[in-house]
Design a protein around this motif. Structure first.
Motif, PDB file in Angstrom:
ATOM      1  N   THR A  44     -32.677   5.844  63.450  1.00 35.41           N
ATOM      2  CA  THR A  44     -32.846   6.926  64.405  1.00 35.41           C
ATOM      3  C   THR A  44     -32.052   6.560  65.643  1.00 35.41           C
ATOM      4  OG1 THR A  44     -34.744   6.041  65.605  1.00 35.41           O
ATOM      5  CG2 THR A  44     -35.203   7.182  63.558  1.00 35.41           C
ATOM      6  N   ASP A  45     -32.233   7.347  66.694  1.00 39.96           N
ATOM      7  CA  ASP A  45     -31.581   7.007  67.954  1.00 39.96           C
ATOM      8  C   ASP A  45     -32.130   5.720  68.536  1.00 39.96           C
ATOM      9  OD1 ASP A  45     -34.032   8.629  68.320  1.00 39.96           O
ATOM     10  OD2 ASP A  45     -33.682   8.152  70.433  1.00 39.96           O
ATOM     11  N   LYS A  46     -33.299   5.303  68.082  1.00 35.42           N
ATOM     12  CA  LYS A  46     -33.961   4.185  68.728  1.00 35.42           C
ATOM     13  C   LYS A  46     -33.912   2.893  67.934  1.00 35.42           C
ATOM     14  CE  LYS A  46     -37.237   6.856  71.467  1.00 35.42           C
ATOM     15  NZ  LYS A  46     -38.652   7.073  71.799  1.00 35.42           N
ATOM     16  N   ALA A 242     -40.365   2.644  81.417  1.00 37.93           N
ATOM     17  CA  ALA A 242     -39.315   2.709  80.406  1.00 37.93           C
ATOM     18  C   ALA A 242     -38.063   2.066  80.995  1.00 37.93           C
ATOM     19  CB  ALA A 242     -39.034   4.154  80.009  1.00 37.93           C
ATOM     20  N   LEU A 243     -37.576   1.036  80.341  1.00 39.56           N
ATOM     21  CA  LEU A 243     -36.440   0.277  80.852  1.00 39.56           C
ATOM     22  C   LEU A 243     -35.164   0.762  80.168  1.00 39.56           C
ATOM     23  CD1 LEU A 243     -35.759  -2.091  82.740  1.00 39.56           C
ATOM     24  CD2 LEU A 243     -35.976  -3.601  80.759  1.00 39.56           C
ATOM     25  N   ALA A 244     -34.261   1.378  80.926  1.00 35.52           N
ATOM     26  CA  ALA A 244     -33.015   1.889  80.351  1.00 35.52           C
ATOM     27  C   ALA A 244     -32.111   0.713  79.975  1.00 35.52           C
ATOM     28  CB  ALA A 244     -32.310   2.806  81.344  1.00 35.52           C
ATOM     29  N   VAL A 245     -31.742   0.634  78.684  1.00 32.22           N
ATOM     30  CA  VAL A 245     -30.918  -0.464  78.178  1.00 32.22           C
ATOM     31  C   VAL A 245     -29.660   0.112  77.545  1.00 32.22           C
ATOM     32  CG1 VAL A 245     -30.809  -2.464  76.645  1.00 32.22           C
ATOM     33  CG2 VAL A 245     -32.973  -1.842  77.732  1.00 32.22           C
ATOM     34  N   ASP A 246     -28.513  -0.371  77.983  1.00 31.57           N
ATOM     35  CA  ASP A 246     -27.228   0.054  77.438  1.00 31.57           C
ATOM     36  C   ASP A 246     -26.947  -0.731  76.159  1.00 31.57           C
ATOM     37  OD1 ASP A 246     -24.636   1.232  77.282  1.00 31.57           O
ATOM     38  OD2 ASP A 246     -23.786  -0.577  78.184  1.00 31.57           O
ATOM     39  N   THR A 247     -26.742  -0.026  75.039  1.00 33.14           N
ATOM     40  CA  THR A 247     -26.453  -0.678  73.769  1.00 33.14           C
ATOM     41  C   THR A 247     -25.233  -0.023  73.133  1.00 33.14           C
ATOM     42  OG1 THR A 247     -27.704   0.775  72.261  1.00 33.14           O
ATOM     43  CG2 THR A 247     -28.949  -0.898  73.472  1.00 33.14           C
ATOM     44  N   GLY A 250     -25.837   3.494  72.231  1.00 32.92           N
ATOM     45  CA  GLY A 250     -26.219   4.398  73.297  1.00 32.92           C
ATOM     46  C   GLY A 250     -27.417   3.876  74.065  1.00 32.92           C
ATOM     47  N   LEU A 251     -28.010   4.736  74.851  1.00 36.66           N
ATOM     48  CA  LEU A 251     -29.103   4.362  75.733  1.00 36.66           C
ATOM     49  C   LEU A 251     -30.414   4.281  74.965  1.00 36.66           C
ATOM     50  CD1 LEU A 251     -29.975   3.901  78.707  1.00 36.66           C
ATOM     51  CD2 LEU A 251     -30.424   6.364  78.805  1.00 36.66           C
ATOM     52  N   LEU A 252     -31.101   3.145  75.101  1.00 34.93           N
ATOM     53  CA  LEU A 252     -32.453   2.979  74.571  1.00 34.93           C
ATOM     54  C   LEU A 252     -33.390   2.716  75.740  1.00 34.93           C
ATOM     55  CD1 LEU A 252     -31.897   0.753  71.396  1.00 34.93           C
ATOM     56  CD2 LEU A 252     -32.057   3.241  71.536  1.00 34.93           C
ATOM     57  N   ALA A 253     -34.670   3.039  75.551  1.00 36.91           N
ATOM     58  CA  ALA A 253     -35.620   2.892  76.652  1.00 36.91           C
ATOM     59  C   ALA A 253     -36.943   2.327  76.154  1.00 36.91           C
ATOM     60  CB  ALA A 253     -35.833   4.236  77.356  1.00 36.91           C
ATOM     61  N   PRO A 254     -36.989   1.032  75.845  1.00 38.36           N
ATOM     62  CA  PRO A 254     -38.266   0.415  75.483  1.00 38.36           C
ATOM     63  C   PRO A 254     -39.229   0.459  76.665  1.00 38.36           C
ATOM     64  CG  PRO A 254     -36.586  -1.256  75.835  1.00 38.36           C
ATOM     65  CD  PRO A 254     -35.883   0.058  75.846  1.00 38.36           C
ATOM     66  N   VAL A 255     -40.511   0.547  76.346  1.00 34.39           N
ATOM     67  CA  VAL A 255     -41.528   0.741  77.386  1.00 34.39           C
ATOM     68  C   VAL A 255     -42.303  -0.554  77.612  1.00 34.39           C
ATOM     69  CG1 VAL A 255     -43.568   2.063  78.063  1.00 34.39           C
ATOM     70  CG2 VAL A 255     -41.726   3.167  76.756  1.00 34.39           C
ATOM     71  N   LEU A 256     -42.430  -0.935  78.887  1.00 34.19           N
ATOM     72  CA  LEU A 256     -43.232  -2.084  79.297  1.00 34.19           C
ATOM     73  C   LEU A 256     -44.516  -1.560  79.925  1.00 34.19           C
ATOM     74  CD1 LEU A 256     -40.366  -4.140  80.976  1.00 34.19           C
ATOM     75  CD2 LEU A 256     -41.181  -4.300  78.622  1.00 34.19           C
ATOM     76  N   THR A 257     -45.637  -1.794  79.283  1.00 37.56           N
ATOM     77  CA  THR A 257     -46.907  -1.273  79.757  1.00 37.56           C
ATOM     78  C   THR A 257     -47.529  -2.223  80.774  1.00 37.56           C
ATOM     79  OG1 THR A 257     -47.280  -0.154  77.644  1.00 37.56           O
ATOM     80  CG2 THR A 257     -49.198  -0.481  79.054  1.00 37.56           C
ATOM     81  N   ASP A 258     -47.915  -1.684  81.933  1.00 38.29           N
ATOM     82  CA  ASP A 258     -48.548  -2.447  83.014  1.00 38.29           C
ATOM     83  C   ASP A 258     -47.826  -3.761  83.300  1.00 38.29           C
ATOM     84  OD1 ASP A 258     -50.543  -0.492  83.314  1.00 38.29           O
ATOM     85  OD2 ASP A 258     -51.781  -1.404  81.751  1.00 38.29           O
ATOM     86  N   PRO A 259     -46.516  -3.704  83.577  1.00 39.42           N
ATOM     87  CA  PRO A 259     -45.764  -4.947  83.780  1.00 39.42           C
ATOM     88  C   PRO A 259     -46.141  -5.704  85.042  1.00 39.42           C
ATOM     89  CG  PRO A 259     -44.406  -3.059  84.346  1.00 39.42           C
ATOM     90  CD  PRO A 259     -45.666  -2.513  83.734  1.00 39.42           C
ATOM     91  N   ASP A 260     -46.784  -5.045  85.996  1.00 38.55           N
ATOM     92  CA  ASP A 260     -47.170  -5.723  87.238  1.00 38.55           C
ATOM     93  C   ASP A 260     -48.418  -6.585  87.068  1.00 38.55           C
ATOM     94  OD1 ASP A 260     -48.476  -3.223  86.775  1.00 38.55           O
ATOM     95  OD2 ASP A 260     -49.282  -3.278  88.817  1.00 38.55           O
ATOM     96  N   ARG A 261     -49.027  -6.534  85.893  1.00 40.81           N
ATOM     97  CA  ARG A 261     -50.242  -7.307  85.669  1.00 40.81           C
ATOM     98  C   ARG A 261     -49.977  -8.616  84.928  1.00 40.81           C
ATOM     99  NH1 ARG A 261     -54.642  -2.395  84.594  1.00 40.81           N
ATOM    100  NH2 ARG A 261     -54.839  -1.869  86.819  1.00 40.81           N
ATOM    101  N   ARG A 279     -30.455  -4.448  71.915  1.00 37.84           N
ATOM    102  CA  ARG A 279     -29.014  -4.438  71.646  1.00 37.84           C
ATOM    103  C   ARG A 279     -28.663  -4.833  70.221  1.00 37.84           C
ATOM    104  NH1 ARG A 279     -27.545  -6.786  77.676  1.00 37.84           N
ATOM    105  NH2 ARG A 279     -27.524  -4.719  78.677  1.00 37.84           N
ATOM    106  N   THR A 280     -29.639  -5.362  69.483  1.00 40.47           N
ATOM    107  CA  THR A 280     -29.411  -5.677  68.072  1.00 40.47           C
ATOM    108  C   THR A 280     -30.188  -4.748  67.151  1.00 40.47           C
ATOM    109  OG1 THR A 280     -31.176  -7.357  68.159  1.00 40.47           O
ATOM    110  CG2 THR A 280     -28.915  -8.107  68.530  1.00 40.47           C
ATOM    111  N   GLY A 281     -30.798  -3.693  67.722  1.00 38.74           N
ATOM    112  CA  GLY A 281     -31.507  -2.710  66.906  1.00 38.74           C
ATOM    113  C   GLY A 281     -32.784  -3.236  66.286  1.00 38.74           C
ATOM    114  N   ARG A 282     -33.445  -4.211  66.943  1.00 43.48           N
ATOM    115  CA  ARG A 282     -34.628  -4.821  66.355  1.00 43.48           C
ATOM    116  C   ARG A 282     -35.882  -4.630  67.207  1.00 43.48           C
ATOM    117  NH1 ARG A 282     -33.318  -4.803  61.317  1.00 43.48           N
ATOM    118  NH2 ARG A 282     -31.301  -5.797  60.928  1.00 43.48           N
ATOM    119  N   LEU A 283     -35.936  -3.555  67.948  1.00 43.98           N
ATOM    120  CA  LEU A 283     -37.134  -3.284  68.726  1.00 43.98           C
ATOM    121  C   LEU A 283     -38.293  -2.911  67.810  1.00 43.98           C
ATOM    122  CD1 LEU A 283     -35.697  -1.195  71.685  1.00 43.98           C
ATOM    123  CD2 LEU A 283     -36.678  -3.485  71.833  1.00 43.98           C
TER     124      LEU A 283
END
Length: 373
Positions: A44-46, A242-247, A250-261, A279-283
């Motif tokens: 997929t796109d992700k 959602a962290l915008a990552v250049d690959t 194209g653009l992927l946006a993995p999500v970091l939940t409650d990163p300030d904790r 960047r290696t398609g292994r999210l």
């Protein structure tokens, strides 16, 4: 128990996924498979993903071809099995009528994805298009698995006609849909130069620092950590960045939940790992399907001073980071330099007003001045 054909369908790999692109078969017609065996690859796109058999049985029919765009829940293949179908009724996808039997070549067919016409292996869609355009398949250079001619291979053949338009798919198609939806949201952007002299002493990367700061600031301003639903803002109970990552895809946006904790050390390691796997398609699917409440985009490393990050509905905010550089600023008794960065805060104007965004940016500066980092 009597064997029956059970469909192996395109899986839903994220909350927003509606279709996938078939890549290649790992098994052939007639192969025995057990539940959990890898049968094929899709993308997929992700993320790239291996599709596993859901039942024990024998692959009786392969429906998908390389480069086919298949809707979620549509059949990829059929497995003749005496086991119960654990997914029966989940997608309500009827089985197509059986195809007439054909004479099989001796020995296993490694992929069973292409039909040979005149000694040339090509996917059915490519054969149909070649016939319509008057292209001799024998003159086409195949790039697919097992020297199979794919649709894209026909674009390299000069027929004297203007090149045909191809419908964008995969990453670009999804980004196009999301940005088209973003254009319907009334949004504004606020820019502010933030001072980083204190934050620089933490020794952590700026993406990690701003990820933690943005999450903490939104937690203090819950009205901005919201979405517009049914004519009213609805706050979220968590913060998902959602962290915008250049690959390369194209653009992927993995999500970091409650990163300030979590500590900045742990967050920095987490971000480095997520970016590397993106960047290696292994999210992992959980990292892509987790609900995001905001987006962080950092183009400072590419020399961009400032930019507007478009909102990704239903998120109400997005923060853009420009280049971190020493800037000339007024100091007591004259002028000097301070390490600074221009950030841009995009806000859904239905959810909040400019003053709300300005207060959030003020909190960002307070946190950068040492309270968090």
């Amino acid at each position: 128990m009597v064997a029956r054909e059970i469909p192996l369908v395109m899986p839903k790999m994220s909350m927003t996924m509606t279709e996938g692109v078939f890549v290649a078969w790992r098994r052939a017609v007639g192969d025995r498979v057990r539940q959990g065996d890898v049968v094929c690859e899709v993308t997929t796109d992700k993320v790239d993903m291996e599709v596993e058999a859901t039942v024990d049985g024998t692959l009786s029919r392969l429906v998908a071809e390389p480069e086919d765009v298949i809707a979620v829940g549509e059949p990829i293949a059929y497995v003749a099995s005496e086991s119960d179908d654990l997914l029966e009724g989940l997608f309500d996808t009827p089985s197509p009528p059986p195809e007439p039997e054909r004479e099989q070549e001796p020995g296993p067919r490694p992929a069973a994805v292409a039909v040979r016409a005149g000694g040339v292996a090509a996917v059915p869609a490519a054969r149909r298009l070649a016939a319509a355009r008057g292209i001799d398949l024998a003159a086409v250079r195949p790039t697919g698995p097992w020297n199979t001619i794919r649709l894209s291979d026909l674009d390299t053949v000069d027929t004297g006609e203007p090149p045909r338009e191809r419908r964008p798919r995969g990453g670009r198609a999804v980004i196009a849909r999301r940005m088209a939806a973003s254009a319907e949201v009334p949004q504004f952007v606020l820019y502010r130069d933030v001072d980083l002299e204190t934050a620089a002493r933490s020794g952590h990367g700026w993406t990690a620092v701003f990820t933690a700061v943005l999450a903490a600031a939104l937690r203090r301003h819950p009205a901005l950590n919201a979405r517009w639903v049914d004519g009213a803002p609805r706050p979220h109970e968590h913060v998902g960045v959602a962290l915008a990552v250049d690959t390369e895809r194209g653009l992927l946006a993995p999500v970091l939940t409650d990163p300030d904790r979590q500590s900045l050390d742990a967050l920095s390691a987490r971000i480095a790992d997520v970016v590397a796997r993106a960047r290696t398609g292994r999210l992992e699917l959980a990292e892509l399907s987790a609900p995001a409440t905001t987006t962080l985009s950092n183009l400072g490393g590419l020399g961009v001073e400032a930019f507007q990050a478009l909102l990704t509905p239903p998120q109400a905010t997005a923060l853009s980071l420009g280049a971190v550089t020493p800037k000339v600023v007024p100091v007591p008794g004259g002028i000097g330099t301070r390490l600074r960065c221009t950030v841009g805060l995009s806000v859904d104007h239905r959810v909040a007003d400019g003053a709300d965004g300005a207060r959030l940016l003020a909190t960002v500066q307070e946190l950068l001045d040492g309270e968090l980092v």
